[in-house]
Design an enzyme around this catalytic site. Structure first.
Site, PDB file in Angstrom:
ATOM      1  N   GLY A  95      33.168  37.053  43.768  1.00 47.81           N
ATOM      2  CA  GLY A  95      31.861  36.420  43.743  1.00 47.81           C
ATOM      3  C   GLY A  95      30.731  37.126  44.452  1.00 47.81           C
ATOM      4  O   GLY A  95      29.596  36.640  44.420  1.00 47.81           O
ATOM      5  N   CYS A 102      35.147  50.237  41.190  1.00 53.21           N
ATOM      6  CA  CYS A 102      35.263  50.797  42.546  1.00 53.21           C
ATOM      7  C   CYS A 102      36.383  51.834  42.517  1.00 53.21           C
ATOM      8  O   CYS A 102      37.299  51.815  43.332  1.00 53.21           O
ATOM      9  CB  CYS A 102      35.499  49.716  43.591  1.00 53.21           C
ATOM     10  SG  CYS A 102      37.007  48.775  43.406  1.00 53.21           S
ATOM     11  N   GLY A 114      34.976  37.460  39.910  1.00 55.49           N
ATOM     12  CA  GLY A 114      35.699  37.222  41.155  1.00 55.49           C
ATOM     13  C   GLY A 114      35.722  38.440  42.073  1.00 55.49           C
ATOM     14  O   GLY A 114      35.754  39.573  41.587  1.00 55.49           O
ATOM     15  N   ASP A 140      39.045  34.489  30.100  1.00 56.01           N
ATOM     16  CA  ASP A 140      39.271  35.926  29.956  1.00 56.01           C
ATOM     17  C   ASP A 140      37.972  36.548  29.451  1.00 56.01           C
ATOM     18  O   ASP A 140      37.431  36.136  28.419  1.00 56.01           O
ATOM     19  CB  ASP A 140      40.407  36.155  28.956  1.00 56.01           C
ATOM     20  CG  ASP A 140      40.837  37.607  28.873  1.00 56.01           C
ATOM     21  OD1 ASP A 140      39.999  38.512  29.102  1.00 56.01           O
ATOM     22  OD2 ASP A 140      42.014  37.857  28.556  1.00 56.01           O
TER      23      ASP A 140
END
Length: 494
Positions: free
Chosen positions: A315, A429, A313, A360
């Site tokens: 995506g 990140c 996510g 998960d």
């Protein structure tokens, strides 16, 4: 990446604690001096109407404070709903994002001008003071306009009783340039001073310095780049449009490293035809390099075309990997634990050979044997602060330990799912060493395996080597114009 933590306002989240920031200002009359902009005496306020741009910026600050809203999601919707466009929209964007980014610095200056800590000022009035102080210190807005509109907003919020306070505080703020306030209020140690100067909490400045290592002398440059307004990065969808074609269509410039990247100086990417038509999307060039590293790294033996994005996510990387999978005849599994984000992934990869699994990543239930696994792990997001204006003031150093534990578990699961001789790309990140080198070094000690020099996988990127032997990649806004992405490539023992 994890969304920012809920906002908590208080001295602990300012770039420095206590000290001169809370001292009562003296009666020295304002004088014009040199600096970014000269300190200018604010004229007595008049009842000037408040323009829609300032009202929009104020409402964004209020939503960030009251509801822990995200400024970069709140503002575009608000501008559309109120039909604010053109120069007014650009002004609202500069004020809202700029005041959010500089919040800690502004709060220290406001505290010095008010003679009390910023967290003792009513929140609605503090939002107005932040907005006006940002105009006085970091824009070319006429001082009387910044002050008079602030007083008008304060009168609406708190009545006549509060206008004198707002006017007095802003007049004191306007007596000095930003540089002069920094000289008065900043800590004396190099990292603390750099963090204060460039509107970062000190612990984030320390994290950047630690990650820079031998390049720690660049800390001012690194934090300044992280405090600057970023350019817009687009990614061309492979098989649909090339980076060169996308640059020609949009009027942008091709990226420096990714063949699919295009940079735009400004504008609303949602208004671009290639974005509306699904030929391109918004994605930082550093994130594109993460996906490309996962696809370029050499595996031992034949690549059977079974690929996995373990933390998919919302995506972006799954789309890039899936588009290349369609060209190469491969298939991608994309795992996402959040129902909402999993749906975003499904929407983004529609028409591509991608199967989305809501699970998960640590216990996905998928059959092992993947040739390539990407773990773009949830993290503090310290490397993308320039794109999330308020995030730096919501993050806590205490967040790191729990995230590092999750990151280790996800990387361990990825190693279990990849076949012998296959590769795992781990990325965040965030440049924080506890989330990057610390996590990867733990996995190598625990599970063995070979660290494939990521610099060889992304050899077109200069000055990106990180780690004891330069075996990892650390991107930086000030060096590469990307978010501060970390990339490690591991090959599972055969």
């Amino acid at each position: 990446m994890n969304p920012p933590e809920p906002s908590r306002h208080g001295p602990a989240h300012n770039p420095r604690r206590g000290g001169r920031g809370g001292s009562r200002p003296g009666p020295t009359p304002p004088q014009r001096q040199s600096g970014r902009r000269g300190p200018a005496r604010a004229e007595p306020p008049t009842d000037a109407p408040v323009d829609p741009a300032r009202l929009a910026a104020r409402d964004v600050l209020r939503a960030v404070r009251d509801r822990s809203a995200y400024a970069n999601l709140m503002l575009p919707k608000l501008l559309r709903d109120r039909r604010i466009t053109g120069r007014a929209a650009a002004f609202a964007t500069e004020l809202a994002y700029g005041a959010c980014r500089a919040q800690g610095l502004l709060d220290e200056i406001i505290a010095a001008a008010a003679g009390r800590p910023a967290n003792e000022i009513d929140g609605t009035i503090l939002d107005i003071l932040r907005l006006a102080a940002y105009q006085l210190l970091r824009t070319r807005v006429a001082p009387h306009a910044a002050v008079s509109t602030a007083v008008a907003m304060a009168r609406t919020e708190g009545g006549e009783r509060i206008t004198g306070f707002v006017n007095a505080v802003l007049r004191r703020v306007s007596e000095k340039t930003e540089e002069q306030w920094i000289a008065q209020l900043a800590p004396t140690d190099p990292i603390g001073r750099a963090a204060f100067t460039h509107a970062h909490p000190r612990w984030i400045g320390q994290a950047f310095a630690d990650a820079l290592g031998a390049g720690a002398a660049e800390i001012d440059e690194a934090l300044a780049a992280d405090d600057a307004r970023p350019t817009i990065h687009l990614v061309a969808r492979p098989g649909e449009i090339t980076g060169e074609e996308l640059a020609l269509v949009t009027g942008g410039t091709e990226g420096n490293y990714s063949p699919y990247a295009v940079h735009l100086e400004s504008g609303d990417p949602g208004e671009l035809d290639p974005v509306r038509d699904g030929l391109a999307s918004v994605q930082d060039e550093g994130s594109q390099l993460v996906a490309l590293a996962a696809l370029r790294a050499p595996v031992s033996g034949e690549d059977g075309g079974r690929w996995l994005d373990l933390c998919a996510g919302p995506g972006g990387k799954a789309v890039l990997m899936g588009a290349i999978a369609a060209i190469d005849g491969a298939r991608l599994d994309a795992v996402e634990i959040s129902t909402h984000r999993a749906e975003l992934v499904r929407t983004s990869v529609k028409g591509l050979p991608v199967a989305v699994h809501e699970a998960d990543g640590r216990e996905s239930g998928l059959e092992p044997g993947y040739d390539r696994v990407l773990v773009d792990a949830p993290c503090t997001g310290l490397g993308a602060l320039r794109r999330r204006p308020e995030a730096r003031w919501r993050k806590q150093s205490s967040d790191v330990a729990g995230l590092a534990r999750l990151q280790r578990e996800l990387l361990d699961a990825a190693i279990d799912l990849v076949r012998p001789g296959g590769i795992v790309v781990y990325s965040t990140c965030s440049p924080h060493v506890a989330e990057t080198i610390g996590v990867v070094s733990h996995a190598i000690r625990k599970r063995g395996g070979e660290a494939v020099p990521a610099g060889e996988v992304l050899n077109e990127v200069p000055r990106a080597a990180a780690g004891p032997a330069g075996e990892f990649v650390q991107l930086w806004p000030h060096r590469h114009g990307t978010d501060a992405m970390f990339i490690a490539v591991l090959r599972k023992p055969e």
